[in-house]
Design a protein around this motif. Structure first.
Motif, PDB file in Angstrom:
ATOM      1  N   ARG A 148     -22.860 -26.174  20.682  1.00  0.00           N
ATOM      2  CA  ARG A 148     -22.941 -27.471  21.815  1.00  0.00           C
ATOM      3  C   ARG A 148     -23.293 -26.790  23.182  1.00  0.00           C
ATOM      4  O   ARG A 148     -24.005 -27.598  23.789  1.00  0.00           O
ATOM      5  N   THR A 149     -23.093 -25.734  23.327  1.00  0.00           N
ATOM      6  CA  THR A 149     -23.161 -25.383  24.607  1.00  0.00           C
ATOM      7  C   THR A 149     -24.378 -24.392  24.630  1.00  0.00           C
ATOM      8  O   THR A 149     -25.051 -24.046  25.791  1.00  0.00           O
ATOM      9  N   ARG A 150     -25.300 -24.050  23.670  1.00  0.00           N
ATOM     10  CA  ARG A 150     -26.326 -23.273  23.530  1.00  0.00           C
ATOM     11  C   ARG A 150     -27.365 -23.938  23.977  1.00  0.00           C
ATOM     12  O   ARG A 150     -27.793 -25.070  23.640  1.00  0.00           O
ATOM     13  N   ARG A 151     -28.298 -23.397  24.970  1.00  0.00           N
ATOM     14  CA  ARG A 151     -29.540 -23.840  25.501  1.00  0.00           C
ATOM     15  C   ARG A 151     -30.497 -22.904  25.627  1.00  0.00           C
ATOM     16  O   ARG A 151     -30.104 -21.620  25.745  1.00  0.00           O
ATOM     17  N   TYR A 152     -31.870 -23.105  25.558  1.00  0.00           N
ATOM     18  CA  TYR A 152     -32.858 -22.285  25.655  1.00  0.00           C
ATOM     19  C   TYR A 152     -33.701 -22.336  27.173  1.00  0.00           C
ATOM     20  O   TYR A 152     -33.637 -23.370  27.561  1.00  0.00           O
ATOM     21  N   VAL A 153     -33.726 -21.137  27.646  1.00  0.00           N
ATOM     22  CA  VAL A 153     -34.120 -21.166  29.165  1.00  0.00           C
ATOM     23  C   VAL A 153     -35.544 -20.602  29.055  1.00  0.00           C
ATOM     24  O   VAL A 153     -35.926 -19.478  28.528  1.00  0.00           O
ATOM     25  N   GLN A 154     -36.422 -21.598  29.235  1.00  0.00           N
ATOM     26  CA  GLN A 154     -37.846 -21.240  29.409  1.00  0.00           C
ATOM     27  C   GLN A 154     -38.182 -20.118  30.045  1.00  0.00           C
ATOM     28  O   GLN A 154     -39.215 -19.244  29.618  1.00  0.00           O
ATOM     29  N   GLN A 155     -37.790 -19.995  31.278  1.00  0.00           N
ATOM     30  CA  GLN A 155     -38.095 -18.897  32.186  1.00  0.00           C
ATOM     31  C   GLN A 155     -37.820 -17.589  31.692  1.00  0.00           C
ATOM     32  O   GLN A 155     -38.728 -16.832  31.716  1.00  0.00           O
ATOM     33  N   THR A 156     -36.857 -17.272  30.697  1.00  0.00           N
ATOM     34  CA  THR A 156     -36.435 -16.095  30.390  1.00  0.00           C
ATOM     35  C   THR A 156     -36.765 -15.930  28.976  1.00  0.00           C
ATOM     36  O   THR A 156     -36.735 -14.994  28.448  1.00  0.00           O
ATOM     37  N   ARG A 157     -36.983 -17.001  28.294  1.00  0.00           N
ATOM     38  CA  ARG A 157     -37.411 -17.129  26.733  1.00  0.00           C
ATOM     39  C   ARG A 157     -36.320 -16.730  26.011  1.00  0.00           C
ATOM     40  O   ARG A 157     -36.381 -16.003  25.081  1.00  0.00           O
ATOM     41  N   THR A 158     -34.960 -17.148  26.449  1.00  0.00           N
ATOM     42  CA  THR A 158     -33.938 -16.606  25.519  1.00  0.00           C
ATOM     43  C   THR A 158     -32.894 -17.727  25.754  1.00  0.00           C
ATOM     44  O   THR A 158     -32.844 -18.875  26.258  1.00  0.00           O
ATOM     45  N   TRP A 159     -32.186 -17.843  24.502  1.00  0.00           N
ATOM     46  CA  TRP A 159     -30.976 -18.834  24.343  1.00  0.00           C
ATOM     47  C   TRP A 159     -29.797 -18.305  25.001  1.00  0.00           C
ATOM     48  O   TRP A 159     -29.499 -16.982  24.995  1.00  0.00           O
ATOM     49  N   VAL A 160     -29.209 -19.103  25.631  1.00  0.00           N
ATOM     50  CA  VAL A 160     -28.023 -18.742  26.316  1.00  0.00           C
ATOM     51  C   VAL A 160     -26.889 -19.794  25.901  1.00  0.00           C
ATOM     52  O   VAL A 160     -27.101 -20.983  25.415  1.00  0.00           O
ATOM     53  N   GLY A 161     -25.468 -19.343  26.005  1.00  0.00           N
ATOM     54  CA  GLY A 161     -24.480 -20.063  25.341  1.00  0.00           C
ATOM     55  C   GLY A 161     -23.130 -19.277  25.947  1.00  0.00           C
ATOM     56  O   GLY A 161     -23.154 -18.217  26.327  1.00  0.00           O
ATOM     57  N   ASN A 162     -21.991 -20.141  25.512  1.00  0.00           N
ATOM     58  CA  ASN A 162     -20.682 -19.273  25.643  1.00  0.00           C
ATOM     59  C   ASN A 162     -20.465 -18.498  24.370  1.00  0.00           C
ATOM     60  O   ASN A 162     -19.952 -18.682  23.358  1.00  0.00           O
ATOM     61  N   LYS A 163     -20.928 -17.040  24.776  1.00  0.00           N
ATOM     62  CA  LYS A 163     -20.912 -16.196  23.655  1.00  0.00           C
ATOM     63  C   LYS A 163     -19.440 -15.694  23.261  1.00  0.00           C
ATOM     64  O   LYS A 163     -19.138 -15.297  22.159  1.00  0.00           O
ATOM     65  N   ALA A 164     -18.762 -15.908  24.018  1.00  0.00           N
ATOM     66  CA  ALA A 164     -17.051 -15.693  23.625  1.00  0.00           C
ATOM     67  C   ALA A 164     -16.916 -16.430  22.533  1.00  0.00           C
ATOM     68  O   ALA A 164     -16.060 -16.065  21.853  1.00  0.00           O
ATOM     69  N   ASP A 165     -17.048 -17.989  22.365  1.00  0.00           N
ATOM     70  CA  ASP A 165     -16.957 -18.803  21.457  1.00  0.00           C
ATOM     71  C   ASP A 165     -17.365 -18.036  19.803  1.00  0.00           C
ATOM     72  O   ASP A 165     -16.738 -18.209  18.990  1.00  0.00           O
ATOM     73  N   LEU A 166     -18.698 -17.836  20.276  1.00  0.00           N
ATOM     74  CA  LEU A 166     -19.366 -17.052  18.940  1.00  0.00           C
ATOM     75  C   LEU A 166     -18.765 -15.691  18.556  1.00  0.00           C
ATOM     76  O   LEU A 166     -18.344 -15.730  17.245  1.00  0.00           O
ATOM     77  N   GLU A 167     -18.105 -14.862  19.702  1.00  0.00           N
ATOM     78  CA  GLU A 167     -17.473 -13.707  19.163  1.00  0.00           C
ATOM     79  C   GLU A 167     -16.206 -14.111  18.691  1.00  0.00           C
ATOM     80  O   GLU A 167     -15.766 -13.302  17.684  1.00  0.00           O
ATOM     81  N   ASN A 168     -15.396 -15.068  19.067  1.00  0.00           N
ATOM     82  CA  ASN A 168     -14.169 -15.393  18.628  1.00  0.00           C
ATOM     83  C   ASN A 168     -14.306 -16.143  17.247  1.00  0.00           C
ATOM     84  O   ASN A 168     -13.188 -15.800  16.384  1.00  0.00           O
ATOM     85  N   ALA A 169     -15.310 -16.777  17.005  1.00  0.00           N
ATOM     86  CA  ALA A 169     -15.693 -17.354  15.880  1.00  0.00           C
ATOM     87  C   ALA A 169     -15.666 -16.295  14.773  1.00  0.00           C
ATOM     88  O   ALA A 169     -15.172 -16.312  13.622  1.00  0.00           O
ATOM     89  N   ILE A 170     -16.486 -15.303  15.029  1.00  0.00           N
ATOM     90  CA  ILE A 170     -16.722 -14.109  14.064  1.00  0.00           C
ATOM     91  C   ILE A 170     -15.515 -13.127  13.635  1.00  0.00           C
ATOM     92  O   ILE A 170     -15.205 -13.001  12.660  1.00  0.00           O
TER      93      ILE A 170
END
Length: 170
Positions: A148-170
């Motif tokens: 839900r928090t993941r977004r694509y940043v065109q300027q840096t051509r990367t996806w950003v989001g709350n990585k802590a949630d992803l790490e905790n999920a894993i």
């Protein structure tokens, strides 16, 4: 007896008719209404099933399975608020039941209330640390919140989001 026999054979239409006649009696036992609700649910008569199950809950509030059936019925008629109220009533009656917490979390996820769902699933894990269901639900909800928090940043051509949630999920 005819209604229950038909229900056991899988003839839910005949069961509904016989059980409805039996349930009309003022001396009908709660199980008759419960089975009638099951037959109505199987026939797709969700509101009528809910109506029967609410009568069962009113007369026999200690019968836990009816709470879960009510939640299923309320979800079918698209009344998530009432499903949550039923689960909160169950939680008040059985505060140490991880299955109730997991069910509440599932409905909360369906509403998009991921923070509330995480709280419910975390309670389920605390109540039943040996049960993998709660852990799976926590991980999946963290993943959903990350997405839900993941977004694509065109300027840096990367996806950003709350990585802590992803790490905790894993």
């Amino acid at each position: 007896t005819a209604g229950w026999s038909a229900y056991q054979r899988g003839d839910v239409e005949s069961a509904r008719g016989s059980l409805a006649a039996a349930a009309a009696s003022p001396s009908a036992r709660p199980w008759v209404r419960y089975a009638l609700g099951q037959a109505r649910f199987a026939l797709g008569q969700y509101q009528q099933a809910v109506d029967e199950w609410e009568k069962v809950r009113g007369s026999t509030p200690e019968f836990e399975p009816v709470y879960f059936d009510l939640v299923d019925g309320y979800l079918q008629v698209r009344d998530r608020d009432e499903a949550i109220r039923v689960l909160r009533a169950a939680k008040g009656r059985w505060p140490k039941d991880a299955e109730v917490e997991n069910a509440l979390g599932v409905v909360q996820v369906g509403r998009g209330a991921l923070d509330d769902a995480l709280q419910s699933f975390s309670h389920a894990v605390a109540l039943a640390p040996e049960d993998a269901t709660g852990y799976f639900n926590v991980a999946k909800t963290l993943e959903l919140r990350y997405l839900r928090t993941r977004r694509y940043v065109q300027q840096t051509r990367t996806w950003v989001g709350n990585k802590a949630d992803l790490e905790n999920a894993i």
